[in-house]
Structure formats: C-alpha cells, structure tokens
Design a protein around this motif. Structure first.
Motif, mmCIF file in Angstrom:
data_model
loop_
_atom_site.group_PDB
_atom_site.id
_atom_site.type_symbol
_atom_site.label_atom_id
_atom_site.label_comp_id
_atom_site.label_asym_id
_atom_site.label_seq_id
_atom_site.Cartn_x
_atom_site.Cartn_y
_atom_site.Cartn_z
ATOM 1 N N ALA A 1 -7.050 9.164 5.899
ATOM 2 C CA ALA A 1 -6.617 7.808 6.235
ATOM 3 C C ALA A 1 -7.013 6.821 5.139
ATOM 4 O O ALA A 1 -6.236 5.928 4.776
ATOM 5 C CB ALA A 1 -7.210 7.387 7.576
ATOM 6 N N GLU A 2 -8.211 6.961 4.602
ATOM 7 C CA GLU A 2 -8.664 6.095 3.510
ATOM 8 C C GLU A 2 -7.718 6.208 2.319
ATOM 9 O O GLU A 2 -7.328 5.186 1.721
ATOM 10 C CB GLU A 2 -10.084 6.490 3.106
ATOM 11 C CG GLU A 2 -10.675 5.641 1.997
ATOM 12 C CD GLU A 2 -10.946 4.215 2.437
ATOM 13 O OE1 GLU A 2 -10.421 3.293 1.763
ATOM 14 O OE2 GLU A 2 -11.641 4.018 3.438
ATOM 15 N N GLN A 3 -7.347 7.422 1.977
ATOM 16 C CA GLN A 3 -6.400 7.617 0.882
ATOM 17 C C GLN A 3 -5.042 7.000 1.213
ATOM 18 O O GLN A 3 -4.378 6.433 0.336
ATOM 19 C CB GLN A 3 -6.248 9.111 0.607
ATOM 20 C CG GLN A 3 -7.497 9.780 0.056
ATOM 21 C CD GLN A 3 -7.398 11.294 0.044
ATOM 22 O OE1 GLN A 3 -6.365 11.861 0.418
ATOM 23 N NE2 GLN A 3 -8.461 11.964 -0.385
ATOM 24 N N GLY A 4 -4.645 7.096 2.479
ATOM 25 C CA GLY A 4 -3.374 6.514 2.889
ATOM 26 C C GLY A 4 -3.359 5.005 2.763
ATOM 27 O O GLY A 4 -2.364 4.415 2.306
ATOM 28 N N PHE A 5 -4.446 4.354 3.147
ATOM 29 C CA PHE A 5 -4.530 2.899 2.992
ATOM 30 C C PHE A 5 -4.464 2.508 1.511
ATOM 31 O O PHE A 5 -3.782 1.539 1.143
ATOM 32 C CB PHE A 5 -5.819 2.368 3.616
ATOM 33 C CG PHE A 5 -5.753 2.175 5.098
ATOM 34 C CD1 PHE A 5 -4.863 1.267 5.663
ATOM 35 C CD2 PHE A 5 -6.589 2.894 5.948
ATOM 36 C CE1 PHE A 5 -4.799 1.077 7.039
ATOM 37 C CE2 PHE A 5 -6.533 2.717 7.325
ATOM 38 C CZ PHE A 5 -5.638 1.812 7.871
ATOM 39 N N ALA A 6 -5.172 3.249 0.667
ATOM 40 C CA ALA A 6 -5.159 2.945 -0.769
ATOM 41 C C ALA A 6 -3.753 3.096 -1.346
ATOM 42 O O ALA A 6 -3.295 2.255 -2.132
ATOM 43 C CB ALA A 6 -6.141 3.858 -1.498
ATOM 44 N N ARG A 7 -3.059 4.149 -0.927
ATOM 45 C CA ARG A 7 -1.683 4.361 -1.408
ATOM 46 C C ARG A 7 -0.773 3.238 -0.927
ATOM 47 O O ARG A 7 0.056 2.728 -1.705
ATOM 48 C CB ARG A 7 -1.175 5.711 -0.912
ATOM 49 C CG ARG A 7 0.298 5.954 -1.214
ATOM 50 C CD ARG A 7 0.799 7.262 -0.622
ATOM 51 N NE ARG A 7 2.239 7.374 -0.725
ATOM 52 C CZ ARG A 7 2.950 8.390 -0.255
ATOM 53 N NH1 ARG A 7 2.335 9.402 0.357
ATOM 54 N NH2 ARG A 7 4.270 8.417 -0.387
ATOM 55 N N ALA A 8 -0.916 2.830 0.319
ATOM 56 C CA ALA A 8 -0.067 1.774 0.852
ATOM 57 C C ALA A 8 -0.287 0.461 0.111
ATOM 58 O O ALA A 8 0.665 -0.270 -0.195
ATOM 59 C CB ALA A 8 -0.335 1.598 2.341
ATOM 60 N N GLU A 9 -1.535 0.133 -0.182
ATOM 61 C CA GLU A 9 -1.829 -1.092 -0.922
ATOM 62 C C GLU A 9 -1.182 -1.051 -2.300
ATOM 63 O O GLU A 9 -0.592 -2.041 -2.750
ATOM 64 C CB GLU A 9 -3.339 -1.265 -1.052
ATOM 65 C CG GLU A 9 -4.047 -1.629 0.243
ATOM 66 C CD GLU A 9 -3.797 -3.076 0.654
ATOM 67 O OE1 GLU A 9 -3.174 -3.826 -0.134
ATOM 68 O OE2 GLU A 9 -4.226 -3.447 1.758
ATOM 69 N N ALA A 10 -1.283 0.082 -2.977
ATOM 70 C CA ALA A 10 -0.687 0.202 -4.311
ATOM 71 C C ALA A 10 0.836 0.091 -4.252
ATOM 72 O O ALA A 10 1.452 -0.571 -5.102
ATOM 73 C CB ALA A 10 -1.102 1.531 -4.941
ATOM 74 N N GLU A 11 1.445 0.716 -3.250
ATOM 75 C CA GLU A 11 2.897 0.675 -3.152
ATOM 76 C C GLU A 11 3.393 -0.707 -2.776
ATOM 77 O O GLU A 11 4.453 -1.142 -3.258
ATOM 78 C CB GLU A 11 3.380 1.718 -2.146
ATOM 79 C CG GLU A 11 3.207 3.144 -2.643
ATOM 80 C CD GLU A 11 3.800 4.159 -1.700
ATOM 81 O OE1 GLU A 11 4.164 3.792 -0.563
ATOM 82 O OE2 GLU A 11 3.889 5.342 -2.092
ATOM 83 N N LEU A 12 2.662 -1.419 -1.943
ATOM 84 C CA LEU A 12 3.051 -2.786 -1.614
ATOM 85 C C LEU A 12 3.082 -3.651 -2.865
ATOM 86 O O LEU A 12 3.992 -4.458 -3.067
ATOM 87 C CB LEU A 12 2.085 -3.377 -0.579
ATOM 88 C CG LEU A 12 2.388 -3.109 0.892
ATOM 89 C CD1 LEU A 12 1.302 -3.709 1.773
ATOM 90 C CD2 LEU A 12 3.748 -3.688 1.279
ATOM 91 N N ALA A 13 2.070 -3.502 -3.702
ATOM 92 C CA ALA A 13 2.036 -4.271 -4.940
ATOM 93 C C ALA A 13 3.199 -3.896 -5.856
ATOM 94 O O ALA A 13 3.784 -4.762 -6.522
ATOM 95 C CB ALA A 13 0.709 -4.049 -5.647
ATOM 96 N N ALA A 14 3.546 -2.619 -5.883
ATOM 97 C CA ALA A 14 4.639 -2.166 -6.743
ATOM 98 C C ALA A 14 5.991 -2.664 -6.244
ATOM 99 O O ALA A 14 6.859 -3.037 -7.041
ATOM 100 C CB ALA A 14 4.636 -0.644 -6.832
#
Length: 321
Positions: free
Chosen positions: A250-263
């Motif tokens: 889940a921690e990795q999923g949150f990090a990925r989501a934050e990065a994709e939102l910025a992209a």
C-alpha cells in the motif's frame, strides 16, 4: 397519482422495516406518513436522480465527501456508480443464504442490460454519458460474488490482485472517466488496488466475524499462520508480519499515485486527491497502531472530515469543468 401514493407509502414502510425489527413488533405507517404521501401525489414522486442521491446521503461514507468535489452531471454520474457499488456490496454482506445472494447479484447483471429501477436507470445514464465500460460494472458484481460465499480465503497474491481489480479497480476505472480524465484509467486501477489494501488492513476483525480472511493464504503460511477459524488466525503471532507485507504494498501504491498525479497535471483528477488524502490518514494510523491485537479501528476525526468538505468545495469549480 394513485400509483405515486402507493409507491411513496411502500418506500416509507420499507424504510421503517429497515430501521425496526418486525419480529419484535408490528411495523406500521401512521397518519403523518399517509398525509405526506397524499401531499406529494401531484408531483409524481421523486426523480430517479433524487432517489439515488438520497441513498448516497444515507450511506454517510467518506467517499461521498470526495464526490462533493464534483458538480452537476459529473456528480450525478458518480453518485450512480457509488450507489450501484453499495447496492451489490449490501447483497454480498447481507444475512441471506448464499443462493439468494447469487440470485440477486445475477439479477443485477440483467439490470445492466435492461435497466428497470431508479438506480439501474441512473447507472445506465452515467455509462452512456461518460463511456463507462459495462465490463467494469460486471467486474464489480463478480467481486461481490466472491464475497457472497459463506466463508472466504484468498489463495495467493494473484487471487488478491484479481479480487482488488474487481471490487476497487473497477471503481477507479469508472471514476477517472467521470472526472474527465479517461487517459488515467491505469492510474484509477492502481489507486483502487491501493485503497482496497487499506480497507483490508482496516477491516480484518470485521471481516473475520463474517468468516472472511483477505490476507493471502500463502503469505500467512510464510509467517507461520496456520489455516483455521478466522479469530485464531488473526490472533496468531505471525499475522502482524503478514499484514505488514500488504502495508508495504500500500505504501508503494500511494507513492506511485502521487508521482502519477504530478505527471498527469490534470485538474480533473483533483477529486481523487481528496480520497487519497483521507485514506492516507487512515493508513498512517494503521501503521502507527500496528497489526497485532487489539486492533482499534482508525477513523477520520471531525476536523479531518470538515477539512475534506472544505477542500472539496474549493476544488468544485475546477472539477466541474
């Protein structure tokens, strides 16, 4: 007008039956109920949209606060998707025999093809307006058919991925289309999985009471947790270590989501950020609490709920575009 009165009284009686226990005493309508039904008869009753809106309001979910970032037709469509998900989830979680649950879920497959009630008509309208794939609705029903079993165990990581894809990925894939960002479908799928992992970690004891264990069997076995009654499995010393593996995902999923939102840099996805913010709060409390007993259920504070509402109001003009 006669039909309007009859339906209004039936809905009122149904609401009374849901709130009371007809075994303990007779549940009946009063004069005020009849007066209200007759007074509303010239207006031909509430619209499909109003009935779905009332269902969402009655649910009292934090997801509804995220939906408030939308306005107009987009909010109406997301209400329809949420109410559909809630309806099939209520079937799976109900006290009916398994055969009855499966029959009602199969009925919903028919409603997708031939809408015959307020909710199925509103869902069909949302699908038409925002090109929501019917396969995503079918995936949600398939996930609820998994939950309809009298006892549930998840075999391995692949089975957990499939379950999350059905019950949460489907919601994410439909939501981003309603937000106005269909290009973010993969983002919606991944975020759905992350939020479902948080749900699983938060609801372990509640699910165990229904004889459901969503932490995969192979993961539990790797940490010395033997198959058995859910309460015994959740009390095993290795359960916390297995749960921490899902927490890391889940921690990795949150990090990925934050990065994709910025992209993406797409204002249409801002409503998703509200949900991420709320789930992240709950997740952080789960991690800080730990996964061994006792497991007090973390909740959003009144202040955090107010902050979500304020954030949604601030984003609403952007999200409505």
């Amino acid at each position: 007008m006669e039909s309007t009165v009859t339906i209004a009284l039936a809905r009122r009686l149904l609401a009374r039956l849901r709130a009371a226990d007809p075994v303990l005493g007779r549940v009946a309508l009063g004069r005020a109920d009849f007066a209200r039904a007759f007074a509303g008869a010239p207006f031909r009753g509430p619209s499909d949209a109003a009935l779905v809106r009332a269902r969402v309001a009655a649910a009292g979910s934090s997801f509804a606060r995220g939906m408030s970032a939308l306005r107009g037709d987009r909010r109406r469509a997301l209400w329809a998707v949420y109410a559909f998900c809630r309806a099939v989830d209520d079937i799976a979680d109900g006290a009916m025999p398994e055969a009855e649950k499966r029959r009602f879920l199969q009925d919903w497959r028919g409603k997708l093809a031939r809408p015959d009630c307020a909710l199925s008509r509103e869902l069909a309208r949302a699908r038409d307006r925002y090109a929501l794939p019917v396969e995503e609705c079918e995936a949600m029903i398939a996930g609820m058919e998994t939950d309809a079993a009298p006892a549930l165990r998840i075999a391995d990581g692949a089975a957990l991925d499939l379950y999350c894809r059905r019950v949460a990925g489907s919601v994410g894939a439909m939501a981003v289309r309603i937000f106005g960002a269909p290009e973010a479908a993969d983002f919606g799928l991944a975020l759905g999985r992350t939020l479902q992992l948080v749900n699983i970690l938060r609801d372990m004891d509640e699910d165990a009471a229904r004889d459901r264990v969503y932490v995969p069997r192979d993961l539990l076995a790797a940490h010395g947790v033997a198959e058995g009654p859910p309460a015994a499995m959740l009390a095993a010393p290795g359960l916390a270590a297995a749960a921490r593996v899902l927490a890391a995902q889940a921690e990795q999923g949150f990090a990925r989501a934050e990065a994709e939102l910025a992209a993406f840099d797409n204002p249409a996805l801002l409503p998703a950020r509200i949900m991420m913010w709320a789930y992240r709060r709950i997740f952080d409390r789960l991690v800080a609490r730990g996964f061994g007993p006792p497991r007090a259920r973390p909740r959003l504070t009144a202040g955090e709920k107010a902050r979500m509402a304020a954030y949604a109001l601030r984003l609403a003009p952007v999200a409505a575009r």
